[in-house]
Design a protein around this motif. Structure first.
Motif, PDB file in Angstrom:
ATOM      1  N   ALA A   1      36.995  45.385  26.392  1.00 19.40           N
ATOM      2  CA  ALA A   1      36.773  43.749  26.958  1.00 19.40           C
ATOM      3  C   ALA A   1      35.500  43.414  26.857  1.00 19.40           C
ATOM      4  O   ALA A   1      35.086  43.342  25.608  1.00 19.40           O
ATOM      5  N   ASP A   2      34.763  43.011  27.636  1.00 22.06           N
ATOM      6  CA  ASP A   2      33.464  42.350  27.634  1.00 22.06           C
ATOM      7  C   ASP A   2      32.446  42.995  26.719  1.00 22.06           C
ATOM      8  O   ASP A   2      31.384  42.691  26.314  1.00 22.06           O
TER       9      ASP A   2
ATOM     10  N   ASP B   1      24.431  41.050  22.981  1.00 27.76           N
ATOM     11  CA  ASP B   1      25.075  42.230  23.655  1.00 27.76           C
ATOM     12  C   ASP B   1      25.504  41.802  24.937  1.00 27.76           C
ATOM     13  O   ASP B   1      25.055  40.889  25.272  1.00 27.76           O
ATOM     14  N   ALA B   2      26.447  43.119  25.537  1.00 24.11           N
ATOM     15  CA  ALA B   2      26.711  42.798  26.990  1.00 24.11           C
ATOM     16  C   ALA B   2      25.508  43.885  27.632  1.00 24.11           C
ATOM     17  O   ALA B   2      25.624  44.596  27.266  1.00 24.11           O
ATOM     18  N   ILE B   3      24.845  43.078  28.590  1.00 30.64           N
ATOM     19  CA  ILE B   3      23.987  43.641  29.308  1.00 30.64           C
ATOM     20  C   ILE B   3      24.014  43.578  30.951  1.00 30.64           C
ATOM     21  O   ILE B   3      24.325  42.494  31.305  1.00 30.64           O
ATOM     22  N   ASP B   4      23.749  44.847  31.714  1.00 27.69           N
ATOM     23  CA  ASP B   4      23.933  44.524  33.105  1.00 27.69           C
ATOM     24  C   ASP B   4      22.552  44.148  33.493  1.00 27.69           C
ATOM     25  O   ASP B   4      21.623  45.146  33.567  1.00 27.69           O
ATOM     26  N   TYR B   5      22.482  43.040  33.743  1.00 33.15           N
ATOM     27  CA  TYR B   5      21.086  42.381  34.421  1.00 33.15           C
ATOM     28  C   TYR B   5      21.196  42.406  35.887  1.00 33.15           C
ATOM     29  O   TYR B   5      20.014  41.885  36.461  1.00 33.15           O
ATOM     30  N   GLY B   6      22.270  42.671  36.314  1.00 34.01           N
ATOM     31  CA  GLY B   6      22.492  42.661  37.903  1.00 34.01           C
ATOM     32  C   GLY B   6      22.472  41.080  38.402  1.00 34.01           C
ATOM     33  O   GLY B   6      22.468  40.858  39.747  1.00 34.01           O
ATOM     34  N   LEU B   7      23.289  40.300  37.494  1.00 37.22           N
ATOM     35  CA  LEU B   7      23.452  38.986  37.745  1.00 37.22           C
ATOM     36  C   LEU B   7      24.820  38.562  37.779  1.00 37.22           C
ATOM     37  O   LEU B   7      25.808  39.556  37.558  1.00 37.22           O
ATOM     38  N   PRO B   8      25.314  37.246  38.408  1.00 38.16           N
ATOM     39  CA  PRO B   8      26.681  37.144  38.427  1.00 38.16           C
ATOM     40  C   PRO B   8      27.424  37.308  36.864  1.00 38.16           C
ATOM     41  O   PRO B   8      26.565  37.107  35.969  1.00 38.16           O
ATOM     42  N   PRO B   9      28.617  37.552  36.952  1.00 37.03           N
ATOM     43  CA  PRO B   9      29.486  37.753  35.635  1.00 37.03           C
ATOM     44  C   PRO B   9      29.392  36.433  34.565  1.00 37.03           C
ATOM     45  O   PRO B   9      29.479  35.401  35.204  1.00 37.03           O
TER      46      PRO B   9
ATOM     47  N   GLN C   1      25.796  38.987  31.163  1.00 36.68           N
ATOM     48  CA  GLN C   1      26.209  39.860  32.107  1.00 36.68           C
ATOM     49  C   GLN C   1      27.888  39.978  32.013  1.00 36.68           C
ATOM     50  O   GLN C   1      28.738  38.980  32.181  1.00 36.68           O
ATOM     51  N   PRO C   2      28.470  41.344  31.647  1.00 39.08           N
ATOM     52  CA  PRO C   2      29.768  41.366  31.711  1.00 39.08           C
ATOM     53  C   PRO C   2      30.649  41.466  32.905  1.00 39.08           C
ATOM     54  O   PRO C   2      29.676  41.562  34.073  1.00 39.08           O
ATOM     55  N   GLU C   3      31.835  40.840  32.834  1.00 48.31           N
ATOM     56  CA  GLU C   3      32.635  40.946  34.090  1.00 48.31           C
ATOM     57  C   GLU C   3      33.375  41.940  34.168  1.00 48.31           C
ATOM     58  O   GLU C   3      33.807  42.567  35.344  1.00 48.31           O
ATOM     59  N   ARG C   4      33.922  42.638  33.206  1.00 50.25           N
ATOM     60  CA  ARG C   4      34.826  43.871  33.104  1.00 50.25           C
ATOM     61  C   ARG C   4      34.811  44.648  31.868  1.00 50.25           C
ATOM     62  O   ARG C   4      34.727  43.930  30.746  1.00 50.25           O
TER      63      ARG C   4
ATOM     64  N   LEU D   1      37.786  39.821  25.480  1.00 51.65           N
ATOM     65  CA  LEU D   1      36.960  39.387  26.483  1.00 51.65           C
ATOM     66  C   LEU D   1      37.466  38.552  27.538  1.00 51.65           C
ATOM     67  O   LEU D   1      38.449  37.815  27.554  1.00 51.65           O
ATOM     68  N   THR D   2      37.018  38.862  28.957  1.00 49.25           N
ATOM     69  CA  THR D   2      37.592  38.113  30.084  1.00 49.25           C
ATOM     70  C   THR D   2      36.982  36.723  29.816  1.00 49.25           C
ATOM     71  O   THR D   2      36.252  36.230  29.032  1.00 49.25           O
ATOM     72  N   PRO D   3      37.962  35.823  30.242  1.00 53.04           N
ATOM     73  CA  PRO D   3      37.671  34.098  30.130  1.00 53.04           C
ATOM     74  C   PRO D   3      36.261  33.766  30.478  1.00 53.04           C
ATOM     75  O   PRO D   3      35.888  33.194  29.412  1.00 53.04           O
ATOM     76  N   ALA D   4      35.726  34.292  31.363  1.00 57.61           N
ATOM     77  CA  ALA D   4      34.432  33.741  31.921  1.00 57.61           C
ATOM     78  C   ALA D   4      33.378  34.300  30.702  1.00 57.61           C
ATOM     79  O   ALA D   4      32.667  33.446  30.409  1.00 57.61           O
ATOM     80  N   VAL D   5      33.589  35.477  30.112  1.00 55.89           N
ATOM     81  CA  VAL D   5      32.538  35.768  29.288  1.00 55.89           C
ATOM     82  C   VAL D   5      32.902  35.359  28.038  1.00 55.89           C
ATOM     83  O   VAL D   5      31.904  34.926  27.147  1.00 55.89           O
TER      84      VAL D   5
END
Length: 205
Positions: A17-18, A65-73, A123-126, A134-138
């Motif tokens: 996915a993301d 890249d997809a990174i976990d920033y701790g932010l909204p997806p 920020q990945p969602e899934r 990719l999820t629609p938002a990403v």
């Protein structure tokens, strides 16, 4: 190290996915734009330490890249230089980021680290959707991320990307974003338990 060599690197795993965001942005960049000879575009996938030779000779690197920033997806964020290892070291979304931490450490040890290191991250969602796109938002952030890369190339390095006269295939057709995301079999059609040839003699019930 070449004094003017720039590497634009997408890393991630399109199978989750993301996780494939960076690769999809790089795919769009190379299919739609031509860049000067001193600028390389690379799908780094999840190659980890195998990327070391590509990074050793670069004066500047832009990573997507997809990174976990701790932010909204689906939030896009830019990291610069010392921010990169600090964030990747504390917030991982996959094993490839652990490998990239090792690469950065080795580059410093060998005194071959790029002078500039920039990251365009989302920020990945899934992530836990094997075979998913990719999820629609990403997915909606692919174009803004591509624009951010083009802007960095222009503003930081004076590099102007020229639109290609005709689009080229950056990835094999089966795993290009369009074919991969539209050709996914349904859950009913895809085998989720194993190879039918191996399971042929499995007791039912």
């Amino acid at each position: 190290m070449d004094d003017d060599r720039i590497l634009v690197l997408g890393i991630g795993n399109i199978l989750w996915a993301d996780e494939g965001f960076g690769v999809r942005v790089i795919e769009a960049l190379d299919e739609r734009y031509e860049l000067p000879g001193h600028v390389s575009v690379l799908d780094g996938g999840t190659q980890g330490l195998y990327l070391l030779p590509h990074l050793e000779d670069a004066a500047a690197v832009i990573i997507v890249d997809a990174i976990d920033y701790g932010l909204p997806p689906a939030t896009l964020k830019l990291l610069r230089d010392d921010e990169v290892p600090a964030v990747l070291g504390t917030r991982k979304v996959s094993l490839h980021q652990t490998g990239f931490q090792e690469i950065l450490a080795l580059l410093r040890l060998r005194e071959r680290a790029p002078r500039q290191l920039l990251v365009v991250g989302v920020q990945p969602e899934r992530l836990d959707d094997y075979g998913g796109g990719l999820t629609p938002a990403v997915a909606a952030q692919v174009e803004p991320a591509l624009a951010a890369v083009l802007r960095l190339l222009a503003e930081e390095f004076g590099v102007v990307a020229t639109p290609r006269r005709s689009r080229e295939r950056f990835t094999a057709p089966a795993i290009s974003r369009q074919d991969y995301e539209t050709g996914r079999p349904s859950a009913q059609a895809a085998c989720r338990v194993g190879d039918a040839r191996v399971l042929a003699g499995r007791p039912r019930g």
